[in-house]
Design an enzyme around this catalytic site. Structure first.
Site: not given
Length: 218
Positions: A9, A34, A36, A38, A67, A69, A138, A143, A145-146, A176, A178, A198-199
């Protein structure tokens, strides 16, 4: 055994050098990119729009896993398709007629996907499973990351895997939220074959991306 694929991501990338970040992910062995999107309305954050997707497209031949959102989502499908999205994933809550939305994505020549938030029941995919190429579960609320992984969603992943198996169609089961070295085994064991991270991918900088992606594949 199905190969576990990784879709980093770019929400966790360095936004000042997105093109270079995507090129680094490509070289590191990512399978998808990916993206995102928003809108500050459907989710409490604002990220990027079609012009940025278009600007990033020349930097890799990897599929763009977009994706959305955003709500309402229907007015923006064509713009993201034209910008270079390969797959477009939408929420059933983001428009009045999810069936029509998925048909529209297919008509644009893109891979339709449906995404379920933690509070969205699994049976929302039942009427449209024949229309999608991807189901995204999800494991955080969308909304930001992290966030920390919501373990109650493992049962939803398992339920989605069962429905996909019974459908007789090839449908990616994406997860997607965590996803990291601590949670990845549970996610894979539940049936996921496409992981958004992501992270866990971007930590350590570009020199670590390949090792991070390999670690997530288990």
């Amino acid at each position: 055994m199905t190969k576990v694929r990784i879709s980093p991501s770019i929400l966790s990338a360095d936004f000042s050098r997105l093109g270079a970040e995507i090129e680094a992910l490509d070289k590191a062995g990512a399978d998808f990119i990916h993206i995102d999107v928003m809108d500050g309305h459907y989710v409490p954050n604002i990220t990027l729009g079609p012009p940025i997707v278009k600007a990033l497209r020349p930097h890799t031949k990897l599929p763009f896993d977009v994706h959305l959102m955003i709500s309402p989502v229907d007015p923006f499908l064509e713009a993201f398709a034209e910008a270079g999205a390969d797959g477009i994933t939408v929420h059933p809550e983001a428009g009045p007629h999810i069936h029509r939305t998925l048909q529209h994505i297919r008509a644009l020549g893109k891979r339709p996907g449906i995404v379920l938030n933690p509070g969205t029941p699994i049976d929302h995919i039942d009427p449209v499973l024949d229309l999608v190429d991807l189901v995204l579960i999800m494991t955080v609320n969308p909304g930001f990351g992290g966030q920390s992984f919501i373990y109650s969603q493992l049962k939803k992943i398992e339920a989605a895997a069962e429905r996909i198996a019974k459908s007789g169609r090839h449908i990616d089961l994406e997860v997607d939220g965590g996803v990291n070295a601590k949670t990845v085994k549970d996610v894979i064991n539940a049936g996921a074959d496409l992981l958004v991270a992501g992270t866990a991918v971007f930590q350590g900088g570009p020199d670590q991306y390949a090792a991070n992606i390999t670690a997530l594949r288990g």
